[in-house]
Design an enzyme around this catalytic site. Structure first.
Site, short mmCIF file in Angstrom:
data_model
loop_
_atom_site.label_atom_id
_atom_site.label_comp_id
_atom_site.label_asym_id
_atom_site.label_seq_id
_atom_site.Cartn_x
_atom_site.Cartn_y
_atom_site.Cartn_z
N GLY A 53 3.41 -5.25 9.99
CA GLY A 53 2.43 -6.19 9.41
C GLY A 53 1.54 -6.81 10.48
N THR A 101 0.29 -6.12 20.96
CA THR A 101 0.93 -4.96 21.56
C THR A 101 2.21 -4.59 20.82
OG1 THR A 101 1.95 -4.09 23.58
CG2 THR A 101 2.18 -6.43 23.23
N HIS A 102 2.59 -3.31 20.95
CA HIS A 102 3.87 -2.86 20.40
C HIS A 102 4.87 -2.53 21.51
CE1 HIS A 102 2.12 -2.74 16.48
NE2 HIS A 102 1.41 -1.66 16.66
N TYR A 191 7.99 -10.62 7.65
CA TYR A 191 6.97 -10.04 6.75
C TYR A 191 7.24 -10.49 5.32
CZ TYR A 191 4.42 -6.33 4.23
OH TYR A 191 3.57 -5.65 3.39
N PHE A 227 -3.56 -8.83 0.69
CA PHE A 227 -3.67 -7.40 0.97
C PHE A 227 -5.01 -6.81 0.53
CE2 PHE A 227 -3.11 -2.97 -0.23
CZ PHE A 227 -2.74 -2.44 1.00
N GLU A 235 -12.48 -2.46 5.61
CA GLU A 235 -13.19 -1.19 5.41
C GLU A 235 -14.70 -1.40 5.31
OE1 GLU A 235 -9.41 0.96 3.23
OE2 GLU A 235 -11.25 0.75 2.09
N ARG A 261 -2.00 0.23 3.47
CA ARG A 261 -1.57 1.29 2.55
C ARG A 261 -1.17 0.69 1.21
NH1 ARG A 261 3.22 3.93 1.11
NH2 ARG A 261 4.35 2.21 2.10
P1 A3P Z 1 2.74 -0.35 4.14
O1 A3P Z 1 2.52 0.96 4.81
O2 A3P Z 1 4.17 -0.54 3.69
O3 A3P Z 1 1.78 -0.61 3.05
P2 A3P Z 1 0.87 -2.74 11.00
O4 A3P Z 1 -0.33 -3.57 10.85
O5 A3P Z 1 1.90 -3.32 11.90
O6 A3P Z 1 0.50 -1.32 11.32
O7 A3P Z 1 1.62 -2.72 9.58
C1 A3P Z 1 1.06 -2.04 8.50
C2 A3P Z 1 1.77 -2.46 7.24
O8 A3P Z 1 1.39 -3.79 6.88
C3 A3P Z 1 1.38 -1.57 6.07
O9 A3P Z 1 2.53 -1.49 5.23
C4 A3P Z 1 0.27 -2.39 5.45
O10 A3P Z 1 -0.05 -2.04 4.13
C5 A3P Z 1 0.86 -3.78 5.55
N1 A3P Z 1 -0.16 -4.82 5.38
C6 A3P Z 1 -1.39 -4.87 5.93
N2 A3P Z 1 -2.06 -5.95 5.49
C7 A3P Z 1 -1.24 -6.60 4.64
C8 A3P Z 1 -1.39 -7.77 3.85
N3 A3P Z 1 -2.51 -8.46 3.85
N4 A3P Z 1 -0.34 -8.13 3.08
C9 A3P Z 1 0.80 -7.42 3.07
N5 A3P Z 1 0.99 -6.28 3.79
C10 A3P Z 1 -0.02 -5.88 4.57
#
Ligand code: A3P
Length: 298
Positions: A53, A101-102, A191, A227, A235, A261
């Site tokens: 997240g 960072t990861h 999360y 989300f 986008e 996603r």
């Molecule tokens: P999913 O693939 O389960 O949908 P990161 O940003 O660390 O790459 O994490 C991506 C994940 O966070 C994805 O999970 C994405 O959809 C979710 N995410 C992004 N924005 C979000 C939001 N506003 N609320 C909840 N989840 C979110």
């Protein structure tokens, strides 16, 4: 991963590496640059295991720092320390810098830790992390051919050199760091809590960042970072600076749509078979037997 399901990615210090050209060329150099980064006392580092997240919480952190529910025009990638081709670009940015960072805790900028600089850490149910990463890798064409979830789980998520060293190693290292963090520099947000209770969690985060915000602004931040709205805004208007080959808006849109996603709790139930779930639970129990980590498995 090749078509026989074998892991083919280069590794460094036990980590399967993401396909950033400069990392693949000389990972040691970049990891050392990152650890030796010159830090400012008011830097904030968002440190997460991938797919926890990060984009979401980064946007919330940025809005809190600006005291305005206004989207950043850049995606978080412009301050993504291991991904930007030239790490020195962060030297020219205004403070406070919301770096992200990861890399595992042991590779975080040393000076930031010595400074007692703030670290925001996001913890997510690893089963959902696995599912999110699976889609990210498949959609990002990181495999020669699409793979099924079981293969991904066995060969990569739980494999011998998992992505960035793997969820277990990452979170155990963070737990240890938090246990010895006498200055209160590390803030962990779940999360699942952010999803279920975004107002309270955003308030807690603002307090940690020492930013006073009205209830109205907090509510606006939560709304704009929901989300659907964050995905649409990203986008529609975001830019990916510092990535020379990613200026084209179509590319930005394609990359970013992978980052937003589903955004739900519990999608793992649509991917884990009973056998995989049992395997995971048994592994977790053994691997985390000395841990006090409170993962929200539901
Ligand atoms: P999913 O693939 O389960 O949908 P990161 O940003 O660390 O790459 O994490 C991506 C994940 O966070 C994805 O999970 C994405 O959809 C979710 N995410 C992004 N924005 C979000 C939001 N506003 N609320 C909840 N989840 C979110």
């Amino acid at each position: 991963m090749d078509k026989n399901g074998e892991e083919t990615r280069p590794t460094f210090d036990g980590m399967g590496l993401p396909p950033f050209p400069h990392l693949l060329e000389d990972a040691k150099k970049r990891f050392e640059e990152l650890r030796n980064l010159e830090c400012r006392k008011d830097d904030i580092i968002l440190a997460t295991y991938p797919k926890s997240g990060t984009h979401w919480v980064w946007e919330i952190v940025c809005m809190i720092l600006k005291k305005k529910a206004e989207y950043m025009k850049e995606t978080k990638e412009f301050l993504f320390l291991e991904a930007i081709p030239d790490i020195s670009v962060v030297d020219n940015l205004a403070s406070p810098r919301p770096l992200n960072t990861h890399v595992p805790y042991r590779w975080l900028p040393r000076q930031h830790i010595e400074n007692g600089g703030k670290i925001v850490h996001v913890l997510r149910n690893p089963k959902d992390v696995a599912v999110s990463m699976y889609h990210h890798f498949n959609n990002g064409k990181m495999f020669e051919e699409p793979v099924d979830f079981k293969t991904f789980y066995e060969k990569i998520f739980m494999g011998p050199a998992p992505h960035m060293g793997g969820w277990f190693s990452y979170e155990k290292e963070f737990e240890n760091a938090e246990a010895t963090d006498t200055r209160g520099a590390i803030f962990t947000v779940h999360y699942e809590s952010m999803k279920k209770n975004p107002i309270d969690e955003t308030k807690r985060l603002a307090k940690f960042l020492n930013v006073d915000l009205t209830d109205e602004i907090i509510a606006e931040i939560v709304d704009k970072c929901s989300f659907k709205k964050l995905k649409e805004a990203t986008e529609a208007m975001k830019d990916l600076p510092n990535f020379a080959n990613r200026k084209d808006p179509g590319t930005v849109k394609r990359i970013m749509s992978r980052m937003y996603r589903k955004g739900e709790i519990g999608d793992w139930k649509n991917h884990f078979t009973v056998a995989l779930n049992e395997h995971f639970d048994a592994f977790y129990k053994e691997e985390m037997k000395d841990s006090k980590l409170q993962v929200q498995f539901e």
